[in-house]
Design an enzyme around this catalytic site. Structure first.
Site, PDB file in Angstrom:
ATOM      1  N   ALA A  28      46.211  65.177 -18.930  1.00  0.00           N
ATOM      2  CA  ALA A  28      45.200  65.357 -17.894  1.00  0.00           C
ATOM      3  C   ALA A  28      45.353  66.717 -17.233  1.00  0.00           C
ATOM      4  O   ALA A  28      46.461  67.243 -17.089  1.00  0.00           O
ATOM      5  CB  ALA A  28      45.314  64.244 -16.853  1.00  0.00           C
ATOM      6  N   GLU A  77      48.190  59.423 -25.262  1.00  0.00           N
ATOM      7  CA  GLU A  77      47.449  58.171 -25.108  1.00  0.00           C
ATOM      8  C   GLU A  77      46.236  58.118 -26.038  1.00  0.00           C
ATOM      9  O   GLU A  77      45.890  57.043 -26.552  1.00  0.00           O
ATOM     10  CB  GLU A  77      47.050  58.003 -23.643  1.00  0.00           C
ATOM     11  CG  GLU A  77      48.252  57.636 -22.780  1.00  0.00           C
ATOM     12  CD  GLU A  77      47.990  57.759 -21.292  1.00  0.00           C
ATOM     13  OE1 GLU A  77      48.133  56.741 -20.590  1.00  0.00           O
ATOM     14  OE2 GLU A  77      47.655  58.866 -20.835  1.00  0.00           O
ATOM     15  N   GLU A 101      54.236  61.564 -17.248  1.00  0.00           N
ATOM     16  CA  GLU A 101      53.617  61.175 -15.978  1.00  0.00           C
ATOM     17  C   GLU A 101      54.640  60.793 -14.912  1.00  0.00           C
ATOM     18  O   GLU A 101      54.420  61.015 -13.716  1.00  0.00           O
ATOM     19  CB  GLU A 101      52.642  60.010 -16.200  1.00  0.00           C
ATOM     20  CG  GLU A 101      51.427  60.336 -17.046  1.00  0.00           C
ATOM     21  CD  GLU A 101      51.625  60.063 -18.526  1.00  0.00           C
ATOM     22  OE1 GLU A 101      50.631  60.018 -19.258  1.00  0.00           O
ATOM     23  OE2 GLU A 101      52.796  59.892 -18.953  1.00  0.00           O
TER      24      GLU A 101
END
Length: 253
Positions: free
Chosen positions: A63, A115, A135
Site C-alpha cells: 500500500a 496479498e 505491516e
C-alpha cells in the site's frame, strides 16, 4: 496512467506502472485495477490475465504509505472504508475472477503485493523476487486479506512467522511453501507466465471457469460441503460445448 494493459491474442498483461514508487498501491491504482478487471471479464476474446509490475525492482511494495497514513489519521471508520474495504475488494476480485489470473512477481512483493499473490490462483516469481508482510512494523495486521490467506497457503506457524516478524523470504522458499508455482530467471518471467496461461486456455473456457470456481469456493469448506460445490459446477458444464467437443475428440481418438 498507473496501470498499463496490453493484449496478446487471448492473454492480457496488466502492469502496475509506478516504478519510481516500487509500484505501491495508491487508491487510484487500486481503483484502476478493479476497473481493468471488469473490462477484461467482459471481453470474450481474453482468456487469461498476467498481472505484473513495471521494472525489475518490485511487483508491488504494498500500500502507498502517504495514502494509508491519511486514511488512518481520519479514524477507524475512514480507515476501514478507504483501506480495508478497497483492499479486500481487490484481492477478492482477483481470487474469484472467472478467468485465470497469473501473477508474475518481478521483484519485491511486500504487504499488498504479497496479498495479491496470495489471492491469485497462479503465480510465477523471478529468481530475485522476495515476499514479506511488513505491516506489523507500522503497528497493524495485514489489511488486504493477508492474515487469512497466507496461513491457508503455508500453514499457521509459517504464516505467523512472516506476519509477526515482517522478515522477507526469497522466491525459492516461497515456491517451496506453495506461495508461487515456480521460479524462473528474471528475463524469462513474462514468457513463463504466458506459457502457463497457454497451458490453461487450451481448454474450454467453461471448464476453466468451473475449475476456478469449484476450488475457490470449496477449499475452505468442510469436505461434504466442498463436494457439493464440485458437483454443482460439474453439472453446470454438462450441457456446454466444451464437454461435447471434449468427449467427441476423445472418442474420435
Amino acid at each position: 496512467m498507473t496501470v498499463r494493459t496490453e493484449r496478446d491474442d487471448h492473454v492480457v498483461t496488466i502492469t502496475i506502472d509506478r516504478e519510481a514508487k516500487l509500484n505501491a498501491l495508491d487508491y487510484p491504482t487500486i481503483d484502476t485495477l478493479l476497473a481493468e478487471l471488469d473490462r477484461v471479464e467482459a471481453d470474450d476474446r481474453v482468456r487469461a490475465v498476467v498481472l505484473t509490475g513495471a521494472g525489475r525492482r518490485a511487483f508491488s511494495a504494498g500500500a502507498d504509505i502517504p495514502s494509508l497514513a491519511g486514511s488512518i489519521a481520519g479514524g477507524p471508520e475512514r480507515a476501514l472504508r478507504e483501506i480495508v474495504r478497497r483492499g479486500h475488494a481487490l484481492t477478492r476480485r482477483i481470487e474469484e475472477f472467472p478467468k485465470p489470473v497469473i501473477v508474475a512477481v518481478n521483484g519485491l512483493a511486500y504487504g499488498g503485493g504479497c496479498e495479491i499473490t496470495e489471492a491469485a490462483p497462479l503465480a510465477i516469481a523471478a529468481e530475485h523476487a522476495s515476499f514479506a508482510k511488513p505491516e506489523i512494523s507500522l503497528g497493524f495486521p495485514p489489511p488486504f486479506g493477508g492474515s487469512q490467506r497466507l496461513p491457508r497457503h503455508v500453514g499457521r506457524k509459517l504464516g505467523l512467522e512472516m506476519i509477526l516478524t515482517g522478515d522477507p523470504i526469497p522466491a525459492a522458499r516461497a515456491a517451496g511453501l506453495g506461495l508461487v508455482n515456480g521460479v524462473v530467471p528474471a528475463d524469462r518471467l513474462l514468457d513463463a507466465a504466458h506459457d502457463l496461461a497457454d497451458r490453461v486456455v487450451r481448454h474450454a473456457p467453461t471448464a476453466v471457469t468451473a475449475c476456478l470456481r469449484a476450488v475457490t469456493r470449496g477449499i475452505n469448506l468442510p469436505i461434504d460441503e466442498g463436494l457439493a460445490v464440485e458437483a454443482a459446477w460439474f453439472a453446470a458444464t454438462v450441457p456446454t460445448d466444451g464437454v461435447r467437443d471434449g468427449l467427441r475428440r476423445f472418442l474420435e481418438r
